[in-house]
Design an enzyme around this catalytic site. Structure first.
Site, mmCIF file in Angstrom:
data_model
loop_
_atom_site.group_PDB
_atom_site.id
_atom_site.type_symbol
_atom_site.label_atom_id
_atom_site.label_comp_id
_atom_site.label_asym_id
_atom_site.label_seq_id
_atom_site.Cartn_x
_atom_site.Cartn_y
_atom_site.Cartn_z
ATOM 1 N N LYS A 203 0.819 -1.221 0.000
ATOM 2 C CA LYS A 203 0.000 0.000 0.000
ATOM 3 C C LYS A 203 0.850 1.268 0.000
ATOM 4 O O LYS A 203 2.037 1.253 0.318
ATOM 5 C CB LYS A 203 -0.969 -0.022 1.198
ATOM 6 N N ARG A 237 -2.917 -10.013 5.746
ATOM 7 C CA ARG A 237 -3.409 -10.173 4.364
ATOM 8 C C ARG A 237 -2.330 -9.626 3.439
ATOM 9 O O ARG A 237 -2.091 -8.430 3.391
ATOM 10 C CB ARG A 237 -4.719 -9.378 4.218
HETATM 11 N N1 HH2 Z 1 -7.277 -4.065 1.441
HETATM 12 C C1 HH2 Z 1 -7.653 -4.192 0.158
HETATM 13 C C2 HH2 Z 1 -8.718 -5.023 -0.189
HETATM 14 N N2 HH2 Z 1 -9.385 -5.730 0.746
HETATM 15 N N3 HH2 Z 1 -9.667 -6.367 3.001
HETATM 16 C C3 HH2 Z 1 -9.309 -6.266 4.277
HETATM 17 N N4 HH2 Z 1 -9.952 -6.972 5.231
HETATM 18 N N5 HH2 Z 1 -8.287 -5.448 4.679
HETATM 19 C C4 HH2 Z 1 -7.577 -4.695 3.791
HETATM 20 O O1 HH2 Z 1 -6.664 -3.949 4.219
HETATM 21 C C5 HH2 Z 1 -7.938 -4.780 2.402
HETATM 22 C C6 HH2 Z 1 -9.015 -5.639 2.044
HETATM 23 C C7 HH2 Z 1 -6.914 -3.444 -0.900
HETATM 24 O O2 HH2 Z 1 -5.833 -4.185 -1.384
HETATM 25 P P1 HH2 Z 1 -5.822 -5.032 -2.754
HETATM 26 O O3 HH2 Z 1 -6.838 -6.115 -2.719
HETATM 27 O O4 HH2 Z 1 -4.430 -5.483 -2.989
HETATM 28 O O5 HH2 Z 1 -6.144 -3.977 -3.877
HETATM 29 P P2 HH2 Z 1 -7.450 -3.624 -4.724
HETATM 30 O O6 HH2 Z 1 -8.511 -3.181 -3.762
HETATM 31 O O7 HH2 Z 1 -6.988 -2.525 -5.659
HETATM 32 O O8 HH2 Z 1 -7.891 -4.867 -5.457
#
Ligand code: HH2
Length: 261
Positions: A203, A237
């Site tokens: 992030k 995660r």
């Molecule tokens: N962060 C993202 C998505 N889902 N769920 C939880 N519980 N906690 C988090 O910090 C979290 C989450 C964002 O990350 P990512 O899935 O890599 O990116 P994107 O939303 O662009 O798919």
């Protein structure tokens, strides 16, 4: 928890697993690397992301959820939509990971009726605008208060505390200072008595701290998640599962030695 994004536009890995076979292959690799849970998502929630229609989100995630669940893997569905939650649970998902903490109309009922576990995350605002000017009276106490309220709402809907996880939502309507305060005081969130999940992988906060671009934040991510574990997180995660597993092997050995087990 290993991240499996079946999206064209996720902030760090958009397009890598847009096709179901690629997503399944990637998820199997993460499981082999040591992920205990595979978090499958079909809608990016990065700052500025555009919403995805229900049918399209289902088309992206359901074949992946079903294929992984059939292999006996523990699958989490990362969605805000009750229809997607329901269909993913029917396809074998054991955990609903909702960045909106089951606030969408109908989401609490789907989760309560299913027996699935839930992850309740804090987010200020909506992905489209959440990074514009996030503001809190006291970020740690505000996030804690929100999570406490969502735990109570889940309990009132019939979801047992044993089925819940909570997450402060790093990067979701938060400045670097907000994220650091939450990480430094994660013990205040953990003392709500529900296991804490922390997600900082790749992030922007890690980019701000190191000056590195999104694909070179693996070491910073390992450090940040290890700090989260030290402050009480029970699940991390991450995209880079193998690196995190190695760090946790060192951490766990040290804890066992310290505790004399
Ligand atoms: N962060 C993202 C998505 N889902 N769920 C939880 N519980 N906690 C988090 O910090 C979290 C989450 C964002 O990350 P990512 O899935 O890599 O990116 P994107 O939303 O662009 O798919």
């Amino acid at each position: 928890m290993g991240i499996v994004n079946t999206t064209p536009d996720s902030f760090s890995d958009g397009g890598v697993c847009f096709d179901a076979d690629a997503a399944i292959g990637h998820a199997l690799k993460l499981a082999k690397d040591g992920a205990d849970i595979l978090d499958v998502g079909g809608e990016s929630t990065r700052p500025g992301a555009q919403p995805v229609a229900v049918a399209e989100e289902m088309r992206r995630v359901l074949p992946v959820v079903a294929a992984l669940a059939e292999r006996g893997l523990v699958v989490s569905i990362d969605t805000r939509k009750p229809e997607v939650m329901q269909a993913a649970i029917e396809a074998g998902a054991a955990l609903v990971n909702d960045v909106a903490a089951l606030r969408a109309p109908g989401a609490l009922d789907v989760a309560a009726g299913s027996g699935a576990a839930v992850c309740l995350m804090h987010m200020q605002g909506e992905p489209g605008s959440m990074q514009h000017a996030p503001a809190y009276a006291d970020v740690v106490e505000d996030v804690r208060c929100f999570l406490q309220e969502r735990i109570a709402a889940c309990e009132a809907a019939g979801i047992a505390r044993e089925r819940m996880l909570i997450d402060p939502g790093f990067g979701f309507g938060k400045t670097l200072a907000h994220n650091l305060a939450l990480l430094a005081r994660l013990d205040r969130i953990a003392d709500l008595g529900v296991p804490v999940l922390a997600g900082m992988s790749r992030k922007a906060m890690l980019g701000m701290l190191t000056g590195r671009d999104v694909h070179a934040r693996e070491f910073a991510g390992v450090a940040a998640h290890l700090v989260a574990v030290a402050r009480g997180a029970r699940i991390v995660r991450v995209h880079d599962v193998a690196a995190m597993r190695d760090a946790l092997a060192v951490w766990n050995a040290l804890e066992e030695t310290r505790n004399g087990t």
